[in-house]
Scaffold this motif. Structure first.
Motif, PDB file in Angstrom:
ATOM      1  N   LEU A  25      31.873  -2.506  91.306  1.00 33.20           N
ATOM      2  CA  LEU A  25      31.646  -1.806  90.035  1.00 33.20           C
ATOM      3  C   LEU A  25      31.285  -2.783  88.926  1.00 33.20           C
ATOM      4  CD1 LEU A  25      34.480   0.889  90.115  1.00 33.20           C
ATOM      5  CD2 LEU A  25      32.022   1.262  90.364  1.00 33.20           C
ATOM      6  N   SER A  26      31.866  -3.970  88.963  1.00 28.43           N
ATOM      7  CA  SER A  26      31.504  -4.990  87.981  1.00 28.43           C
ATOM      8  C   SER A  26      30.049  -5.429  88.161  1.00 28.43           C
ATOM      9  CB  SER A  26      32.450  -6.190  88.116  1.00 28.43           C
ATOM     10  OG  SER A  26      32.079  -7.224  87.224  1.00 28.43           O
ATOM     11  N   LEU A  27      29.631  -5.620  89.407  1.00 37.28           N
ATOM     12  CA  LEU A  27      28.235  -5.969  89.673  1.00 37.28           C
ATOM     13  C   LEU A  27      27.299  -4.824  89.293  1.00 37.28           C
ATOM     14  CD1 LEU A  27      28.660  -7.709  93.158  1.00 37.28           C
ATOM     15  CD2 LEU A  27      28.199  -8.824  90.976  1.00 37.28           C
ATOM     16  N   LEU A  28      27.753  -3.597  89.511  1.00 38.86           N
ATOM     17  CA  LEU A  28      26.947  -2.437  89.143  1.00 38.86           C
ATOM     18  C   LEU A  28      26.755  -2.353  87.630  1.00 38.86           C
ATOM     19  CD1 LEU A  28      25.506   0.207  89.903  1.00 38.86           C
ATOM     20  CD2 LEU A  28      27.737   1.338  89.840  1.00 38.86           C
ATOM     21  N   LYS A  29      27.802  -2.682  86.887  1.00 34.30           N
ATOM     22  CA  LYS A  29      27.697  -2.688  85.424  1.00 34.30           C
ATOM     23  C   LYS A  29      26.666  -3.709  84.963  1.00 34.30           C
ATOM     24  CE  LYS A  29      30.530  -3.084  81.237  1.00 34.30           C
ATOM     25  NZ  LYS A  29      31.890  -3.340  80.711  1.00 34.30           N
ATOM     26  N   THR A  30      26.689  -4.888  85.564  1.00 37.97           N
ATOM     27  CA  THR A  30      25.693  -5.907  85.239  1.00 37.97           C
ATOM     28  C   THR A  30      24.289  -5.435  85.607  1.00 37.97           C
ATOM     29  OG1 THR A  30      27.343  -7.625  85.663  1.00 37.97           O
ATOM     30  CG2 THR A  30      25.034  -8.310  85.618  1.00 37.97           C
ATOM     31  N   TYR A  31      24.168  -4.777  86.733  1.00 37.25           N
ATOM     32  CA  TYR A  31      22.879  -4.263  87.194  1.00 37.25           C
ATOM     33  C   TYR A  31      22.315  -3.251  86.200  1.00 37.25           C
ATOM     34  CZ  TYR A  31      19.450  -2.391  90.531  1.00 37.25           C
ATOM     35  OH  TYR A  31      18.286  -1.992  91.156  1.00 37.25           O
ATOM     36  N   ASN A  32      23.157  -2.330  85.735  1.00 37.40           N
ATOM     37  CA  ASN A  32      22.703  -1.299  84.798  1.00 37.40           C
ATOM     38  C   ASN A  32      22.398  -1.874  83.422  1.00 37.40           C
ATOM     39  OD1 ASN A  32      22.761   0.797  86.648  1.00 37.40           O
ATOM     40  ND2 ASN A  32      24.878   1.348  86.182  1.00 37.40           N
ATOM     41  N   CYS A  33      23.127  -2.903  83.023  1.00 37.57           N
ATOM     42  CA  CYS A  33      22.823  -3.551  81.738  1.00 37.57           C
ATOM     43  C   CYS A  33      21.450  -4.209  81.781  1.00 37.57           C
ATOM     44  CB  CYS A  33      23.898  -4.579  81.404  1.00 37.57           C
ATOM     45  SG  CYS A  33      25.476  -3.867  80.894  1.00 37.57           S
ATOM     46  N   TYR A  34      21.099  -4.778  82.922  1.00 39.49           N
ATOM     47  CA  TYR A  34      19.790  -5.416  83.069  1.00 39.49           C
ATOM     48  C   TYR A  34      18.667  -4.379  82.961  1.00 39.49           C
ATOM     49  CZ  TYR A  34      16.051  -8.241  85.136  1.00 39.49           C
ATOM     50  OH  TYR A  34      14.866  -8.918  85.357  1.00 39.49           O
TER      51      TYR A  34
END
Length: 322
Positions: A25-34
């Motif tokens: 979920l932390s990686l997903l948050k970074t992905y969506n911010c990008y």
């Protein structure tokens, strides 16, 4: 990443590997911010304790040879017999479209045998007979579309030949309508909507069905290609969307490529680090390796020669003792 973990707190990466749900979920948050403000942001939800992520997945074309598309389409219209398009039918439409053509009768009595197969407007008996004769008809053509189609066919011979030779383009990929050959440009990107529960084979099937490719998914493979040249094949049990999140959102660093299964191979990191060097630099590396190899050969030769001399001396001592 761990193996054989509880599904409530971990998300599967493959059949035997898992990742912590919180880490994903932390990686997903970074992905969506990008991808903020773009359509490539991913959504997630939980169903019965299972985390499901869904959204668009970019896949680049990395094929070396053309692929063939299906000639038939589910939505392809079936041409009705030319006997059904009678002059009386066209005159009826011309009266509706142009009030000044009032001299043309609206509808002629159905006395000719050619009108037997004509599709009626009120959906009565003749329509049912037509449907029984042509059961593969997916959708019927309106009379207006028939007029337009007949008008489109009236082209000059040179213009018609030019249209037949035209190579159509589908999303930037060239498509030869005559041979049904699809030649996607290397590195061009398409996308499919997938979720985190779809395996590599399922994503391949979805992509091939989108472009109606005749070849099956077993003839292709998905590879993660790094900027350095490292190339890793996604196994059938892996989940491409999860792999995309783990590698990060930037496609300049890592891309997912569609390649032929029999023409592509994995490139490990140790080999990939030399790919981008120029030939003179690589030649100098080879020369240095040869020099190092020669030094090692000389060193080993001297070592075993010394051992051989020692053994011979010892054998001579034993012979003299007897």
């Amino acid at each position: 990443m761990k193996e054989d973990c509880s599904p409530s707190s971990h998300v599967p990466i493959s059949d035997s590997k898992f990742i912590l749900k919180s880490e994903l979920l932390s990686l997903l948050k970074t992905y969506n911010c990008y991808h903020e403000g773009r359509s490539f942001q991913l959504r997630h939800r939980e169903e019965e304790g299972t985390l499901i992520i869904e959204g668009l997945l970019n896949i680049a074309w990395g094929l070396r040879r053309p692929i063939r598309l299906q000639m038939q389409d589910d939505r392809e219209r079936v041409h009705l017999p030319s006997a059904t398009w009678v002059p009386e039918r066209l005159s009826y439409l011309q009266k509706d479209a142009s009030p000044q053509d009032s001299k043309v009768p609206a509808e002629e009595p159905s006395t000719q045998p050619a009108n037997k197969g004509e599709v009626s407007r009120d959906g009565s008996g003749p329509l049912q007979e037509e449907e029984e004769e042509v059961p593969q008809l997916m959708r019927t053509k309106s009379d207006a579309s028939c007029i337009i189609q007949r008008r489109c066919k009236s082209r000059a011979p040179g213009e018609a030949q030019k249209i037949r030779r035209h190579r159509f383009s589908i999303n930037g990929h060239f498509y030869n309508h005559k041979t049904s050959v699809f030649t996607p440009a290397y590195g061009s990107v398409t996308n499919v909507r997938v979720n985190s529960t779809m395996t590599t084979q399922q994503v391949l099937t979805l992509l091939l069905n989108k472009f109606r490719v005749e070849d099956g998914p077993s003839e292709f493979a998905l590879y993660t290609v790094h900027e350095s040249g490292e190339q890793t094949k996604l196994k059938d049990c892996e989940y491409p969307l999860i792999s995309r999140i783990l590698h990060g959102p930037c496609e300049k660093i890592v891309k997912i490529f569609l390649m032929e299964a029999d023409l592509s191979e994995e490139v490990p990191h140790d080999v990939a680090q030399y790919i981008k060097f120029e030939m003179p630099v690589l030649d100098s590396f080879v020369e240095k390796l040869k020099e190092e190899e020669e030094r090692e050969i000389i060193k080993l030769t001297m070592k075993f020669q010394a051992l051989r001399l020692t053994m011979q001396q010892r054998l001579e001592q034993l012979v003299e003792a007897k």
